[in-house]
Design a protein around this motif. Sequence first.
Motif, PDB file in Angstrom:
ATOM      1  N   MET A   1       0.841  -6.487   0.859  1.00 57.01           N
ATOM      2  CA  MET A   1       0.315  -5.137   0.883  1.00 57.01           C
ATOM      3  C   MET A   1       0.690  -4.476   2.199  1.00 57.01           C
ATOM      4  SD  MET A   1      -3.523  -5.244  -0.784  1.00 57.01           S
ATOM      5  CE  MET A   1      -4.212  -6.139   0.577  1.00 57.01           C
ATOM      6  N   GLU A   2       0.859  -3.207   2.146  1.00 55.62           N
ATOM      7  CA  GLU A   2       1.143  -2.413   3.336  1.00 55.62           C
ATOM      8  C   GLU A   2      -0.158  -1.979   3.991  1.00 55.62           C
ATOM      9  OE1 GLU A   2       4.199  -1.584   4.664  1.00 55.62           O
ATOM     10  OE2 GLU A   2       4.912  -3.076   3.208  1.00 55.62           O
ATOM     11  N   PRO A   3      -0.156  -1.762   5.298  1.00 60.38           N
ATOM     12  CA  PRO A   3      -1.346  -1.214   5.954  1.00 60.38           C
ATOM     13  C   PRO A   3      -1.678   0.173   5.396  1.00 60.38           C
ATOM     14  CG  PRO A   3       0.212  -2.073   7.578  1.00 60.38           C
ATOM     15  CD  PRO A   3       0.920  -2.080   6.241  1.00 60.38           C
ATOM     16  N   LEU A   4      -2.951   0.497   5.419  1.00 54.38           N
ATOM     17  CA  LEU A   4      -3.413   1.832   5.028  1.00 54.38           C
ATOM     18  C   LEU A   4      -3.717   2.580   6.318  1.00 54.38           C
ATOM     19  CD1 LEU A   4      -5.929   0.820   2.206  1.00 54.38           C
ATOM     20  CD2 LEU A   4      -3.471   1.304   2.005  1.00 54.38           C
ATOM     21  N   ARG A   5      -3.141   3.763   6.475  1.00 54.94           N
ATOM     22  CA  ARG A   5      -3.288   4.515   7.719  1.00 54.94           C
ATOM     23  C   ARG A   5      -4.104   5.778   7.489  1.00 54.94           C
ATOM     24  NH1 ARG A   5       0.070   1.877  10.996  1.00 54.94           N
ATOM     25  NH2 ARG A   5       1.836   0.806  10.079  1.00 54.94           N
ATOM     26  N   THR A   6      -5.015   6.019   8.403  1.00 58.47           N
ATOM     27  CA  THR A   6      -5.790   7.253   8.412  1.00 58.47           C
ATOM     28  C   THR A   6      -5.579   7.908   9.774  1.00 58.47           C
ATOM     29  OG1 THR A   6      -7.843   6.371   9.349  1.00 58.47           O
ATOM     30  CG2 THR A   6      -7.534   6.121   6.954  1.00 58.47           C
ATOM     31  N   ARG A   7      -6.245   9.006  10.006  1.00 61.95           N
ATOM     32  CA  ARG A   7      -6.083   9.712  11.277  1.00 61.95           C
ATOM     33  C   ARG A   7      -6.446   8.828  12.468  1.00 61.95           C
ATOM     34  NH1 ARG A   7      -9.184  12.830  14.621  1.00 61.95           N
ATOM     35  NH2 ARG A   7     -11.013  12.777  13.284  1.00 61.95           N
TER      36      ARG A   7
ATOM     37  N   PRO B   1      -2.919  -5.778  -5.351  1.00 61.44           N
ATOM     38  CA  PRO B   1      -3.182  -4.784  -4.316  1.00 61.44           C
ATOM     39  C   PRO B   1      -4.663  -4.597  -3.972  1.00 61.44           C
ATOM     40  CG  PRO B   1      -2.908  -3.659  -6.389  1.00 61.44           C
ATOM     41  CD  PRO B   1      -2.712  -5.136  -6.663  1.00 61.44           C
ATOM     42  N   TYR B   2      -5.528  -5.445  -4.516  1.00 61.12           N
ATOM     43  CA  TYR B   2      -6.970  -5.287  -4.279  1.00 61.12           C
ATOM     44  C   TYR B   2      -7.491  -6.377  -3.349  1.00 61.12           C
ATOM     45  CZ  TYR B   2      -6.483  -2.055  -8.133  1.00 61.12           C
ATOM     46  OH  TYR B   2      -6.080  -1.016  -8.934  1.00 61.12           O
TER      47      TYR B   2
ATOM     48  N   GLU C   1      -8.561   5.984  -2.127  1.00 57.68           N
ATOM     49  CA  GLU C   1      -7.235   6.538  -2.436  1.00 57.68           C
ATOM     50  C   GLU C   1      -6.270   5.423  -2.853  1.00 57.68           C
ATOM     51  OE1 GLU C   1      -6.004   8.716   1.044  1.00 57.68           O
ATOM     52  OE2 GLU C   1      -7.768  10.033   0.935  1.00 57.68           O
ATOM     53  N   HIS C   2      -6.336   4.306  -2.152  1.00 63.65           N
ATOM     54  CA  HIS C   2      -5.481   3.162  -2.474  1.00 63.65           C
ATOM     55  C   HIS C   2      -5.784   2.654  -3.887  1.00 63.65           C
ATOM     56  CE1 HIS C   2      -3.222  -0.553  -1.909  1.00 63.65           C
ATOM     57  NE2 HIS C   2      -4.291  -1.228  -2.288  1.00 63.65           N
ATOM     58  N   ALA C   3      -7.048   2.484  -4.208  1.00 64.96           N
ATOM     59  CA  ALA C   3      -7.426   1.993  -5.541  1.00 64.96           C
ATOM     60  C   ALA C   3      -6.932   2.930  -6.626  1.00 64.96           C
ATOM     61  CB  ALA C   3      -8.947   1.826  -5.621  1.00 64.96           C
TER      62      ALA C   3
END
Length: 167
Positions: A1-7, A64-65, A119-121
């Motif tokens: 899985m790729e990292p999830l990025r936020t602000r 992906p979960y 958002e990812h889900a």
Amino acid sequence: MEPLRTRRLVLLPLDADRARRLAAGPSGPPGPSDRWAEGYPEAGDRAGAERYLRVLADTGDPAPYGAFEIQRRSDGLMIGGAGFHGPADGAGRVTVGYGLVPAVRGQGYAAEALRALLEHARAQGAVTVSGDTDRANTASQHVMAAAGMHPVGEDARLLYYAVSWTR
């Protein structure tokens, strides 16, 4: 899985090595990239890492979960964990959980991380994400509401929240 990025955050996917270090806690040997905030990992983080390791052993990589460590972008410290409790079921439902060290609570990080997970889900095809919280945990109730989840039920101990989308 790729990292999830936020602000302000990066949600880094767990792997077996990171999960083993988390499960051992602060008394275990740190990895070269372990930059843990004071109080991390907490008991819930260690339990989540152990659950992740059991899933790996029993059914393989839950991507992906999967589970994530929450890293604050401003200083690179790991400040908590978040993730899914398992793969989506046949109806496209997943359950989510999260937690932060006490020093960073109340700053909007949990809702920011939860929005990224939602958002990812959705991008992965989930149609419902659910979570629960103790009745007395009003902070967690506010986090789920701020992330767009709605109350859907309760029992003597817990309040249940969910968000759903159409396919």
